[in-house]
Design a protein around this motif. Sequence first.
Motif, PDB file in Angstrom:
ATOM      1  N   LYS A  59       0.826  -1.207   0.000  1.00 53.04           N
ATOM      2  CA  LYS A  59       0.000   0.000   0.000  1.00 53.04           C
ATOM      3  C   LYS A  59       0.860   1.258   0.000  1.00 53.04           C
ATOM      4  O   LYS A  59       0.530   2.254  -0.648  1.00 53.04           O
ATOM      5  N   ARG A  60       1.972   1.220   0.749  1.00 47.69           N
ATOM      6  CA  ARG A  60       2.872   2.367   0.771  1.00 47.69           C
ATOM      7  C   ARG A  60       3.463   2.625  -0.620  1.00 47.69           C
ATOM      8  O   ARG A  60       3.542   3.758  -1.075  1.00 47.69           O
ATOM      9  N   VAL A  61       3.874   1.540  -1.263  1.00 45.17           N
ATOM     10  CA  VAL A  61       4.427   1.678  -2.609  1.00 45.17           C
ATOM     11  C   VAL A  61       3.364   2.215  -3.561  1.00 45.17           C
ATOM     12  O   VAL A  61       3.633   3.086  -4.398  1.00 45.17           O
ATOM     13  N   GLU A  62       2.140   1.701  -3.426  1.00 46.93           N
ATOM     14  CA  GLU A  62       1.053   2.171  -4.276  1.00 46.93           C
ATOM     15  C   GLU A  62       0.822   3.662  -4.086  1.00 46.93           C
ATOM     16  O   GLU A  62       0.628   4.408  -5.054  1.00 46.93           O
ATOM     17  N   LEU A  63       0.877   4.122  -2.824  1.00 49.33           N
ATOM     18  CA  LEU A  63       0.703   5.545  -2.549  1.00 49.33           C
ATOM     19  C   LEU A  63       1.843   6.362  -3.144  1.00 49.33           C
ATOM     20  O   LEU A  63       1.618   7.443  -3.709  1.00 49.33           O
TER      21      LEU A  63
ATOM     22  N   GLY B 195       7.569  12.627 -13.899  1.00 54.44           N
ATOM     23  CA  GLY B 195       6.674  11.934 -12.977  1.00 54.44           C
ATOM     24  C   GLY B 195       6.186  10.618 -13.535  1.00 54.44           C
ATOM     25  O   GLY B 195       6.170   9.592 -12.832  1.00 54.44           O
ATOM     26  N   ILE B 196       5.787  10.614 -14.807  1.00 53.18           N
ATOM     27  CA  ILE B 196       5.317   9.368 -15.429  1.00 53.18           C
ATOM     28  C   ILE B 196       6.449   8.350 -15.514  1.00 53.18           C
ATOM     29  O   ILE B 196       6.263   7.160 -15.205  1.00 53.18           O
TER      30      ILE B 196
ATOM     31  N   HIS C  18       9.164   2.724 -10.802  1.00 53.81           N
ATOM     32  CA  HIS C  18       8.903   2.305  -9.424  1.00 53.81           C
ATOM     33  C   HIS C  18       7.833   1.223  -9.381  1.00 53.81           C
ATOM     34  O   HIS C  18       7.932   0.251  -8.619  1.00 53.81           O
ATOM     35  N   TRP C  19       6.815   1.379 -10.197  1.00 54.76           N
ATOM     36  CA  TRP C  19       5.742   0.386 -10.282  1.00 54.76           C
ATOM     37  C   TRP C  19       6.295  -0.960 -10.751  1.00 54.76           C
ATOM     38  O   TRP C  19       6.021  -2.017 -10.167  1.00 54.76           O
ATOM     39  N   ALA C  20       7.105  -0.925 -11.807  1.00 60.52           N
ATOM     40  CA  ALA C  20       7.643  -2.172 -12.353  1.00 60.52           C
ATOM     41  C   ALA C  20       8.560  -2.873 -11.362  1.00 60.52           C
ATOM     42  O   ALA C  20       8.542  -4.099 -11.239  1.00 60.52           O
ATOM     43  N   LYS C  21       9.353  -2.118 -10.622  1.00 58.80           N
ATOM     44  CA  LYS C  21      10.316  -2.720  -9.704  1.00 58.80           C
ATOM     45  C   LYS C  21       9.696  -3.161  -8.383  1.00 58.80           C
ATOM     46  O   LYS C  21      10.209  -4.071  -7.726  1.00 58.80           O
ATOM     47  N   SER C  22       8.594  -2.518  -7.989  1.00 63.41           N
ATOM     48  CA  SER C  22       8.068  -2.772  -6.649  1.00 63.41           C
ATOM     49  C   SER C  22       6.782  -3.579  -6.626  1.00 63.41           C
ATOM     50  O   SER C  22       6.506  -4.273  -5.640  1.00 63.41           O
TER      51      SER C  22
ATOM     52  N   ILE D  92       3.620   5.649  -5.762  1.00 65.86           N
ATOM     53  CA  ILE D  92       3.453   5.710  -7.227  1.00 65.86           C
ATOM     54  C   ILE D  92       2.341   6.693  -7.586  1.00 65.86           C
ATOM     55  O   ILE D  92       2.456   7.473  -8.540  1.00 65.86           O
ATOM     56  N   ALA D  93       1.249   6.667  -6.820  1.00 61.79           N
ATOM     57  CA  ALA D  93       0.154   7.601  -7.073  1.00 61.79           C
ATOM     58  C   ALA D  93       0.620   9.049  -6.904  1.00 61.79           C
ATOM     59  O   ALA D  93       0.221   9.940  -7.671  1.00 61.79           O
ATOM     60  N   ILE D  94       1.472   9.298  -5.910  1.00 59.00           N
ATOM     61  CA  ILE D  94       2.007  10.642  -5.693  1.00 59.00           C
ATOM     62  C   ILE D  94       2.864  11.078  -6.885  1.00 59.00           C
ATOM     63  O   ILE D  94       2.783  12.227  -7.351  1.00 59.00           O
ATOM     64  N   LEU D  95       3.668  10.151  -7.414  1.00 54.96           N
ATOM     65  CA  LEU D  95       4.495  10.479  -8.573  1.00 54.96           C
ATOM     66  C   LEU D  95       3.636  10.815  -9.788  1.00 54.96           C
ATOM     67  O   LEU D  95       3.919  11.770 -10.517  1.00 54.96           O
ATOM     68  N   PHE D  96       2.585  10.034  -9.999  1.00 53.60           N
ATOM     69  CA  PHE D  96       1.670  10.365 -11.096  1.00 53.60           C
ATOM     70  C   PHE D  96       0.977  11.702 -10.828  1.00 53.60           C
ATOM     71  O   PHE D  96       0.714  12.477 -11.751  1.00 53.60           O
TER      72      PHE D  96
END
Length: 351
Positions: free
Chosen positions: A39-43, A92-93, A99-103, A45-49
């Motif tokens: 969930k932390r990683v998801e957050l 950002g994208i 980050h999404w691919a690695k995590s 990634i969402a912040i980066l987007f």
Amino acid sequence: MSTEQHLAPPAAQQPELFENPGLEEHRGRLSDKDPRAAKRVELQIAILFGISVLGSIAAVVGYFAIPLDSTLGNVRLSNLVLGVGLGLGMLGIGVAAIHWAKSLMSTVEYIEERHPQRSSDETRATAAAMMKHGVEDSGIGRRPVLKGAVAGAAALAPLPFLVPLVGNLGDDWNVSKFRHTLWGETPEEFSGQLPDGGLGRRLAIDPTDTPIRAADVTIGSVFHVIPHGLNEAEHFYEEKAKAVVLLVRLDPTLLKEPDNRKDWSYEGIVAYSKICTHVGCPVALYEQQTHHLLCPCHQSTFDITDQAKVVFGPAKRPLPQLPIAVDDEGYLVARSDFDEPIGPSYWERLK
């Protein structure tokens, strides 16, 4: 005396090749084992987007909100906002995707035997199942926050490119802004009286804004010219970019002037737009021996003895000529504006 030779041992004595150790045992990540870490990683990634979205919006807002007037600071600020917005939008994208691919995406390696012929239906079904599993394992389906974030960032990222492009290709490319320059405006304080009784905008030296007397222009001399009083124009940089002119005096016998341009020059003095008709670079290099004007960007060459026609390079049109005369005080003035739009050629240009 014998010489010892080192020869490879017979094939029977060579050691066997090592066995294939296979794939390394898969090691799970923290985000694979701990739902809270995922969930932390998801957050993150969402912040980066989200940063990408904000950067794209900031670039578009800055394009419309910051006026490009005669203030150099506004021009710099507008370029800064556009550049930073574009950078954040793309960065950002990119960082979010990595980050999404690695995590979060699957790190399990799959091996598929490749065959020169079509695989069996069972093998093809297995491959399709593996691909489907990979899509499901990426988490896009069960992570609506990321789905919305990536969709928003991807949708807004092109806007900083498209909005300035569309905004600048609006009226400009319909010739309304490129057809008219300050040479066609004749405020009395910056004009001189023409022989026919009308007014013409005086030619002035760039950047001192000093009016030019015809008697001061000798054969072979070159002047970089702007409309007199341009410094007081509301949109100084925009108007100067359209109105800059190169003035040259030649031997009048060298000029090849058609009948409809006999009164566009004065005793061998001719004036042409400095804006190259290829992509708009400043044509400011004059070869005195050949009477050619050269564009330093792509080497387009124009013959000013023959209506500034193209003699070399990618430009397709001559430089627009500024009709000039001398007023009752001996100053050079423009009879009228250019007879055609200045600047590069394009697909809808009016001839």
